[in-house]
Design a protein around this motif. Structure first.
Motif, PDB file in Angstrom:
ATOM      1  N   ALA A   1       0.830  -1.215   0.000  1.00  0.00           N
ATOM      2  CA  ALA A   1       0.000   0.000   0.000  1.00  0.00           C
ATOM      3  C   ALA A   1       0.864   1.264   0.000  1.00  0.00           C
ATOM      4  CB  ALA A   1      -0.924  -0.009   1.211  1.00  0.00           C
ATOM      5  N   VAL A   2       1.918   1.270   0.835  1.00  0.00           N
ATOM      6  CA  VAL A   2       2.804   2.436   0.875  1.00  0.00           C
ATOM      7  C   VAL A   2       3.505   2.630  -0.467  1.00  0.00           C
ATOM      8  CG1 VAL A   2       4.883   3.378   1.946  1.00  0.00           C
ATOM      9  CG2 VAL A   2       3.125   2.304   3.365  1.00  0.00           C
ATOM     10  N   ALA A   3       3.931   1.523  -1.081  1.00  0.00           N
ATOM     11  CA  ALA A   3       4.617   1.624  -2.373  1.00  0.00           C
ATOM     12  C   ALA A   3       3.688   2.168  -3.451  1.00  0.00           C
ATOM     13  CB  ALA A   3       5.162   0.255  -2.782  1.00  0.00           C
ATOM     14  N   PHE A   4       2.441   1.735  -3.458  1.00  0.00           N
ATOM     15  CA  PHE A   4       1.494   2.252  -4.447  1.00  0.00           C
ATOM     16  C   PHE A   4       1.207   3.736  -4.197  1.00  0.00           C
ATOM     17  CE2 PHE A   4       0.141  -2.170  -5.542  1.00  0.00           C
ATOM     18  CZ  PHE A   4       0.298  -2.036  -6.907  1.00  0.00           C
TER      19      PHE A   4
ATOM     20  N   VAL B   1      11.882   6.135 -11.005  1.00  0.00           N
ATOM     21  CA  VAL B   1      11.353   5.887  -9.664  1.00  0.00           C
ATOM     22  C   VAL B   1       9.958   5.279  -9.736  1.00  0.00           C
ATOM     23  CG1 VAL B   1      10.610   7.009  -7.530  1.00  0.00           C
ATOM     24  CG2 VAL B   1      12.770   7.657  -8.569  1.00  0.00           C
ATOM     25  N   ASP B   2       9.105   5.788 -10.636  1.00  0.00           N
ATOM     26  CA  ASP B   2       7.766   5.235 -10.788  1.00  0.00           C
ATOM     27  C   ASP B   2       7.813   3.779 -11.216  1.00  0.00           C
ATOM     28  OD1 ASP B   2       6.573   7.596 -10.061  1.00  0.00           O
ATOM     29  OD2 ASP B   2       6.384   8.345 -12.110  1.00  0.00           O
ATOM     30  N   VAL B   3       8.653   3.485 -12.198  1.00  0.00           N
ATOM     31  CA  VAL B   3       8.758   2.096 -12.669  1.00  0.00           C
ATOM     32  C   VAL B   3       9.304   1.197 -11.559  1.00  0.00           C
ATOM     33  CG1 VAL B   3       9.925   0.596 -14.316  1.00  0.00           C
ATOM     34  CG2 VAL B   3       8.984   2.774 -15.076  1.00  0.00           C
ATOM     35  N   GLY B   4      10.305   1.671 -10.825  1.00  0.00           N
ATOM     36  CA  GLY B   4      10.864   0.872  -9.742  1.00  0.00           C
ATOM     37  C   GLY B   4       9.861   0.579  -8.644  1.00  0.00           C
ATOM     38  N   LEU B   5       9.097   1.594  -8.244  1.00  0.00           N
ATOM     39  CA  LEU B   5       8.080   1.370  -7.214  1.00  0.00           C
ATOM     40  C   LEU B   5       6.987   0.434  -7.709  1.00  0.00           C
ATOM     41  CD1 LEU B   5       7.723   4.977  -5.739  1.00  0.00           C
ATOM     42  CD2 LEU B   5       8.714   2.998  -4.616  1.00  0.00           C
ATOM     43  N   GLY B   6       6.614   0.562  -8.991  1.00  0.00           N
ATOM     44  CA  GLY B   6       5.601  -0.345  -9.531  1.00  0.00           C
ATOM     45  C   GLY B   6       6.081  -1.778  -9.550  1.00  0.00           C
TER      46      GLY B   6
ATOM     47  N   ILE C   1       8.428  -3.116  -7.647  1.00  0.00           N
ATOM     48  CA  ILE C   1       8.536  -3.587  -6.265  1.00  0.00           C
ATOM     49  C   ILE C   1       7.171  -3.964  -5.712  1.00  0.00           C
ATOM     50  CG2 ILE C   1       9.086  -2.839  -3.919  1.00  0.00           C
ATOM     51  CD1 ILE C   1      11.391  -1.253  -5.087  1.00  0.00           C
ATOM     52  N   SER C   2       6.156  -3.152  -5.986  1.00  0.00           N
ATOM     53  CA  SER C   2       4.816  -3.449  -5.495  1.00  0.00           C
ATOM     54  C   SER C   2       4.288  -4.753  -6.086  1.00  0.00           C
ATOM     55  CB  SER C   2       3.877  -2.294  -5.851  1.00  0.00           C
ATOM     56  OG  SER C   2       4.319  -1.077  -5.290  1.00  0.00           O
ATOM     57  N   VAL C   3       4.467  -4.927  -7.389  1.00  0.00           N
ATOM     58  CA  VAL C   3       3.999  -6.172  -8.023  1.00  0.00           C
ATOM     59  C   VAL C   3       4.768  -7.368  -7.488  1.00  0.00           C
ATOM     60  CG1 VAL C   3       3.818  -7.379 -10.226  1.00  0.00           C
ATOM     61  CG2 VAL C   3       3.212  -4.970 -10.079  1.00  0.00           C
ATOM     62  N   GLY C   4       6.086  -7.221  -7.314  1.00  0.00           N
ATOM     63  CA  GLY C   4       6.874  -8.333  -6.786  1.00  0.00           C
ATOM     64  C   GLY C   4       6.465  -8.723  -5.380  1.00  0.00           C
ATOM     65  N   VAL C   5       6.245  -7.754  -4.522  1.00  0.00           N
ATOM     66  CA  VAL C   5       5.816  -8.064  -3.156  1.00  0.00           C
ATOM     67  C   VAL C   5       4.424  -8.683  -3.146  1.00  0.00           C
ATOM     68  CG1 VAL C   5       5.295  -7.047  -0.909  1.00  0.00           C
ATOM     69  CG2 VAL C   5       7.308  -6.317  -2.154  1.00  0.00           C
ATOM     70  N   MET C   6       3.542  -8.226  -4.035  1.00  0.00           N
ATOM     71  CA  MET C   6       2.215  -8.845  -4.117  1.00  0.00           C
ATOM     72  C   MET C   6       2.308 -10.316  -4.513  1.00  0.00           C
ATOM     73  SD  MET C   6      -0.193  -5.905  -5.827  1.00  0.00           S
ATOM     74  CE  MET C   6      -1.527  -7.082  -5.968  1.00  0.00           C
ATOM     75  N   LEU C   7       3.146 -10.629  -5.481  1.00  0.00           N
ATOM     76  CA  LEU C   7       3.324 -12.034  -5.862  1.00  0.00           C
ATOM     77  C   LEU C   7       3.907 -12.846  -4.703  1.00  0.00           C
ATOM     78  CD1 LEU C   7       4.698 -11.599  -9.498  1.00  0.00           C
ATOM     79  CD2 LEU C   7       2.390 -12.246  -8.798  1.00  0.00           C
TER      80      LEU C   7
END
Length: 298
Positions: free
Chosen positions: A32-35, A230-235, A237-243
């Motif tokens: 949530a914080v990453a998004f 930065v936007d691509v990196g946060l996206g 990271i968020s997808v990776g943590v969700m998986l």
């Protein structure tokens, strides 16, 4: 986040259920914080991109109706050139007044009783340099002229000691009061000559235009590129943590299902074996169940 994902995966494989639940909650919080951060940086990226575009449009045509035309109203070039010409005329007039005093009063040897006499004597003091020619273009100073920068230092050597009647009592061409007035006039002319172009550059927005050119050419492209990274990196990271969280949940629920199945199966097997051992203990003989053959029809 990568370290957290690997640690959670290792704990899930080892079967630590409570730790897995803590990591799942922490992981969703991090997602949530990453998004949220991704959205904030995306908003900043669009805002900076729009600002750079508006500055570039204003630099290309400052007189047109752009997003910054109302904020930065600029005078036309003809008005600024006229103002600059008038300021040069004022400077030339002040220099003429100073040099006229030097030629008429200071550098003359008057007799007592003359209206220009104050007992001036000694070597002739140099005149002030004319900064412009007849066409109001910049010119170099002559060999006997002093510039506006060092005029006060040079003229200080020509000061005489003055009496109460403002008459020189020693060798010199200027009384202290005359020197102060000449220096004040030189300072005024110097300020007009050097600071008027700067003020006019603010009036016709040349200073702002140069600053915008530097920003749009040197700072806007790399800043937009870094924000996109930065936007691509946060996206990612968020997808990776969700998986990873999905895998944690599946891994956490799989052993729990097998344990429930085993707990349910064990009592049934225990009851069956208990009944069989009881029958054998009391001497009961298991009789085979009668087999009923199907009737044949003639």
């Amino acid at each position: 986040m990568l370290l957290l994902a690997l640690l959670g995966l290792a704990l899930s494989l080892l079967g630590h259920q409570h730790a897995i639940y803590i990591f799942i909650f922490s992981g969703w919080l991090l997602v949530a914080v990453a998004f949220i951060l991704c959205g904030v940086f995306m908003i900043c990226n669009h805002a900076i991109s729009d600002t750079c575009t508006a500055m570039q449009e204003w630099v290309d045509n400052p007189q047109a109706e752009t997003a910054l035309s109302d904020i930065l109203p600029c005078a036309d070039e003809r008005a600024t050139n006229q103002t600059l010409t008038e300021s040069k005329k004022v400077v030339a007039g002040i220099v003429n007044v100073v040099n006229q005093f030097i030629y008429t009063y200071a550098d003359t040897n008057r007799h007592p009783g003359n209206m220009f006499y104050y007992n001036q004597s000694g070597p002739m003091m140099p005149p002030l340099c004319y900064p412009f020619d007849d066409q109001l273009q910049d010119r170099e100073c002559g060999p006997r002229e002093v510039s506006m920068i060092n005029a006060s230092v040079v003229w200080e050597r020509y000061i005489c000691n003055a009496s109460d009647d403002q008459l020189c009592t020693s060798v010199g061409r200027l009384t202290p009061i005359m020197y102060d007035k000449l220096v004040a006039a030189v300072n005024v002319s110097y300020a007009i000559k050097h600071y008027t172009p700067l003020m006019l550059s603010l009036q016709n927005c040349n200073f702002v235009r140069d600053a915008f050119i530097q920003i749009t050419s040197n700072y806007c492209p790399p800043l937009e590129r870094y924000l996109r990274m930065v936007d691509v990196g946060l996206g990612l990271i968020s997808v990776g943590v969700m998986l990873c969280l999905i895998l944690w949940i599946l891994e956490a629920n799989r052993p729990q299902g097998e344990e429930v199945f085993v707990k349910i199966s064990l009592p049934v097997i225990g009851c069956t074996t208990g009944q069989e051992s009881g029958h054998r203990k009391h001497g009961d003989v298991d009789t085979p169940s009668p087999v009923i053959s199907p009737m044949r029809t003639v």
